[in-house]
Design a protein around this motif. Structure first.
Motif, PDB file in Angstrom:
ATOM      1  N   PRO A 100     -57.864  63.298  13.931  1.00 23.17           N
ATOM      2  CA  PRO A 100     -57.321  64.446  14.660  1.00 23.17           C
ATOM      3  C   PRO A 100     -56.822  64.118  16.062  1.00 23.17           C
ATOM      4  N   ASN A 101     -57.115  62.935  16.569  1.00 21.56           N
ATOM      5  CA  ASN A 101     -56.787  62.628  17.964  1.00 21.56           C
ATOM      6  C   ASN A 101     -55.532  61.791  18.137  1.00 21.56           C
ATOM      7  N   LEU A 102     -54.788  61.578  17.060  1.00 20.77           N
ATOM      8  CA  LEU A 102     -53.551  60.798  17.134  1.00 20.77           C
ATOM      9  C   LEU A 102     -52.390  61.610  16.570  1.00 20.77           C
ATOM     10  N   PRO A 103     -51.152  61.302  16.985  1.00 21.30           N
ATOM     11  CA  PRO A 103     -49.988  61.991  16.407  1.00 21.30           C
ATOM     12  C   PRO A 103     -49.935  61.782  14.897  1.00 21.30           C
ATOM     13  N   TRP A 104     -49.499  62.809  14.187  1.00 22.94           N
ATOM     14  CA  TRP A 104     -49.505  62.716  12.729  1.00 22.94           C
ATOM     15  C   TRP A 104     -48.615  61.594  12.213  1.00 22.94           C
ATOM     16  N   GLN A 105     -47.522  61.311  12.939  1.00 18.67           N
ATOM     17  CA  GLN A 105     -46.651  60.227  12.502  1.00 18.67           C
ATOM     18  C   GLN A 105     -47.390  58.886  12.500  1.00 18.67           C
ATOM     19  N   THR A 106     -48.233  58.679  13.509  1.00 19.78           N
ATOM     20  CA  THR A 106     -49.003  57.439  13.598  1.00 19.78           C
ATOM     21  C   THR A 106     -50.047  57.354  12.494  1.00 19.78           C
ATOM     22  N   VAL A 107     -50.724  58.465  12.242  1.00 20.08           N
ATOM     23  CA  VAL A 107     -51.800  58.469  11.248  1.00 20.08           C
ATOM     24  C   VAL A 107     -51.265  58.213   9.848  1.00 20.08           C
ATOM     25  N   LEU A 108     -50.172  58.893   9.487  1.00 23.55           N
ATOM     26  CA  LEU A 108     -49.660  58.801   8.122  1.00 23.55           C
ATOM     27  C   LEU A 108     -48.860  57.543   7.856  1.00 23.55           C
ATOM     28  N   SER A 109     -48.548  56.792   8.895  1.00 18.29           N
ATOM     29  CA  SER A 109     -47.728  55.588   8.702  1.00 18.29           C
ATOM     30  C   SER A 109     -48.552  54.363   8.308  1.00 18.29           C
ATOM     31  N   SER A 110     -49.892  54.486   8.329  1.00 15.02           N
ATOM     32  CA  SER A 110     -50.733  53.334   7.966  1.00 15.02           C
ATOM     33  C   SER A 110     -52.078  53.834   7.463  1.00 15.02           C
ATOM     34  N   SER A 156     -63.814  66.550  -8.859  1.00 11.79           N
ATOM     35  CA  SER A 156     -62.346  66.607  -8.787  1.00 11.79           C
ATOM     36  C   SER A 156     -61.902  67.080  -7.409  1.00 11.79           C
ATOM     37  N   SER A 157     -62.586  68.089  -6.898  1.00 10.99           N
ATOM     38  CA  SER A 157     -62.252  68.596  -5.572  1.00 10.99           C
ATOM     39  C   SER A 157     -62.519  67.552  -4.507  1.00 10.99           C
ATOM     40  N   LEU A 158     -63.589  66.782  -4.670  1.00 14.41           N
ATOM     41  CA  LEU A 158     -63.938  65.745  -3.697  1.00 14.41           C
ATOM     42  C   LEU A 158     -62.881  64.645  -3.667  1.00 14.41           C
ATOM     43  N   VAL A 159     -62.371  64.262  -4.837  1.00 12.09           N
ATOM     44  CA  VAL A 159     -61.313  63.243  -4.902  1.00 12.09           C
ATOM     45  C   VAL A 159     -60.041  63.769  -4.245  1.00 12.09           C
ATOM     46  N   PHE A 160     -59.669  65.018  -4.573  1.00 10.17           N
ATOM     47  CA  PHE A 160     -58.484  65.632  -3.965  1.00 10.17           C
ATOM     48  C   PHE A 160     -58.634  65.693  -2.455  1.00 10.17           C
ATOM     49  N   TRP A 161     -59.806  66.093  -1.989  1.00 15.28           N
ATOM     50  CA  TRP A 161     -60.090  66.197  -0.553  1.00 15.28           C
ATOM     51  C   TRP A 161     -59.919  64.848   0.133  1.00 15.28           C
ATOM     52  N   PHE A 162     -60.450  63.783  -0.458  1.00 13.60           N
ATOM     53  CA  PHE A 162     -60.395  62.467   0.172  1.00 13.60           C
ATOM     54  C   PHE A 162     -58.965  61.964   0.295  1.00 13.60           C
ATOM     55  N   PHE A 163     -58.141  62.188  -0.705  1.00 15.29           N
ATOM     56  CA  PHE A 163     -56.784  61.647  -0.695  1.00 15.29           C
ATOM     57  C   PHE A 163     -55.774  62.576  -0.016  1.00 15.29           C
ATOM     58  N   THR A 164     -56.212  63.731   0.449  1.00 13.85           N
ATOM     59  CA  THR A 164     -55.284  64.617   1.170  1.00 13.85           C
ATOM     60  C   THR A 164     -55.695  64.718   2.636  1.00 13.85           C
ATOM     61  N   SER A 165     -56.642  65.607   2.927  1.00 17.88           N
ATOM     62  CA  SER A 165     -57.055  65.801   4.322  1.00 17.88           C
ATOM     63  C   SER A 165     -58.582  65.851   4.387  1.00 17.88           C
ATOM     64  N   PRO A 166     -59.233  64.685   4.519  1.00 21.17           N
ATOM     65  CA  PRO A 166     -60.694  64.632   4.423  1.00 21.17           C
ATOM     66  C   PRO A 166     -61.437  65.086   5.674  1.00 21.17           C
ATOM     67  N   GLU A 167     -61.082  66.249   6.171  1.00 23.12           N
ATOM     68  CA  GLU A 167     -61.839  66.885   7.240  1.00 23.12           C
ATOM     69  C   GLU A 167     -63.100  67.504   6.627  1.00 23.12           C
TER      70      GLU A 167
END
Length: 372
Positions: free
Chosen positions: A181-191, A244-255
């Motif tokens: 949550p503390n970095l720009p989304w472009q930086t987080v999703l690029s790696s 199934s929900s746990l897997v979906f959560w981890f690969f999307t937005s694991p907050e």
């Protein structure tokens, strides 16, 4: 078993929520959490042994009373309630959808195989689930122009539709927020560099709410496999929606708060099934009492030192310092001087200074807004 399962969850979650929410403005996290618990309890009832309670009667550990007199009818009611409650959860929060879809699939397979005598009851439940889903989709379309908002799929050609690129950006921000949550989304999703800091944060802050219950579920499943006392293997299907929900959560937005009840559902459900290996009514009653005494003590003892924390949870809605912003159409828009929240502000207020924002019908707030 179902009532014991609920006893393991309801007291601590209410305790945690009492210390963690503003009652004047509760989030959808609490109802989604509770629906996850209730649907899982219904799954345990549905998947129990054929024609008999999963556990001997006794205190909170007794089998679901609705199914004691007529187990088959009780299971049908459990399946129908799963359809309605799962659809309700998905309509409250989109992150509940994977859990809801898998739970509804299990319930539907049961209903198809067992064909309830009162088909009109099944039809009513299916219609309620359909209406809940339709109302949620209609609401999303009315607010954003997208039926699965904040997903950019299936944009409707309406004047108030949020620009597609803005929806894509919002979705990316949500995905990145759960990872770092503390970095720009472009930086987080690029790696994938976010993984180490995320894992360290989860280990530091979520040992009791995420890691320990999941580890308990794995241990309970393993012990059940090696135990000489077996229950029908299908009872463990109750965990499939949560996994199934746990897997979906981890690969999307694991907050952590986006995970809902899944980890606690797995831990408490696994423990309840393992406990069911022992059919001593006296022991089960003793476990019931121990569970409730422990949880009530954990909830009530802090009141001695933190009474004001619990009983002062209704706060006035803050007021932000506002500035005026005039759009190209002449619309006067209030924007927060600091931060991105309007709080208790006159309308229209937005943290985004979009010069293209306009009323669909000039002078009529009821007509809605457009940026086209």
């Amino acid at each position: 078993l179902p009532r014991q399962f609920l006893a393991l969850l309801f007291v601590p979650v209410l305790y945690l929520q009492a210390f963690g929410i503003n009652l004047a403005s509760p989030s959808p996290d609490l109802p989604v959490f509770l629906l996850g618990v209730i649907v899982s309890e219904r799954l345990l009832t549905l998947l129990g042994g054929a024609g008999a309670p999963l556990i001997q009667p006794g205190g909170l550990a007794s089998a679901d009373r609705a199914g004691d007199a007529n187990p088959a009818e009780g299971k049908v009611r459990a399946a129908l309630s799963i359809l309605v409650l799962a659809a309700a959860g998905a309509s409250i929060k989109l992150s509940f959808a994977p859990f809801a879809i898998v739970a509804c699939t299990i319930a539907t397979v049961f209903l198809v195989r067992h064909r309830p005598k009162n088909s009109h009851v099944a039809l009513t439940a299916a219609m309620l689930a359909f209406l809940l889903g339709s109302a949620w989709i209609g609401r999303n379309i009315m607010l954003s122009g997208y039926p699965l908002y904040p997903s950019p799929l299936f944009q409707f050609p309406v004047a108030w539709a949020v620009p597609r690129e803005r929806v894509v950006e919002l979705q990316s921000m949500i995905l990145a927020y759960g990872r770092e949550p503390n970095l720009p989304w472009q930086t987080v999703l690029s790696s994938s560099d976010w993984y180490q800091s995320w894992a360290a944060r989860i280990w530091r802050d979520q040992k009791m709410l995420l890691i320990a219950p999941f580890a308990g579920f794995v241990a309970a499943f393993a012990l059940s496999l090696v135990s000489g006392r077996r229950r029908p293997a299908r009872i463990w299907l109750f965990a499939v929606p949560a996994l199934s929900s746990l897997v979906f959560w981890f690969f999307t937005s694991p907050e952590p708060r986006f995970a809902g009840a899944v980890s606690l559902v797995l831990g408490a459900g696994g423990f309840a099934i393992l406990l069911n290996q022992f059919q001593s009514t006296r022991m089960l009653r003793a476990v019931d009492a121990l569970i409730l005494i422990t949880l009530l003590a954990a909830a009530l003892l802090p009141l001695r030192k933190n009474r004001e924390v619990v009983f002062d949870r209704v706060h006035e809605t803050p007021r932000a310092d506002l500035k005026e912003f005039i759009t190209d159409s002449g619309l006067k828009l209030y924007v927060p001087a600091v931060g991105n929240q309007c709080w208790d502000a006159p309308l229209p207020c937005s943290a985004e200074r979009n010069p293209k924002l306009r009323l669909i019908r000039p002078g009529d707030l009821r007509s809605g807004f457009s940026v086209k």
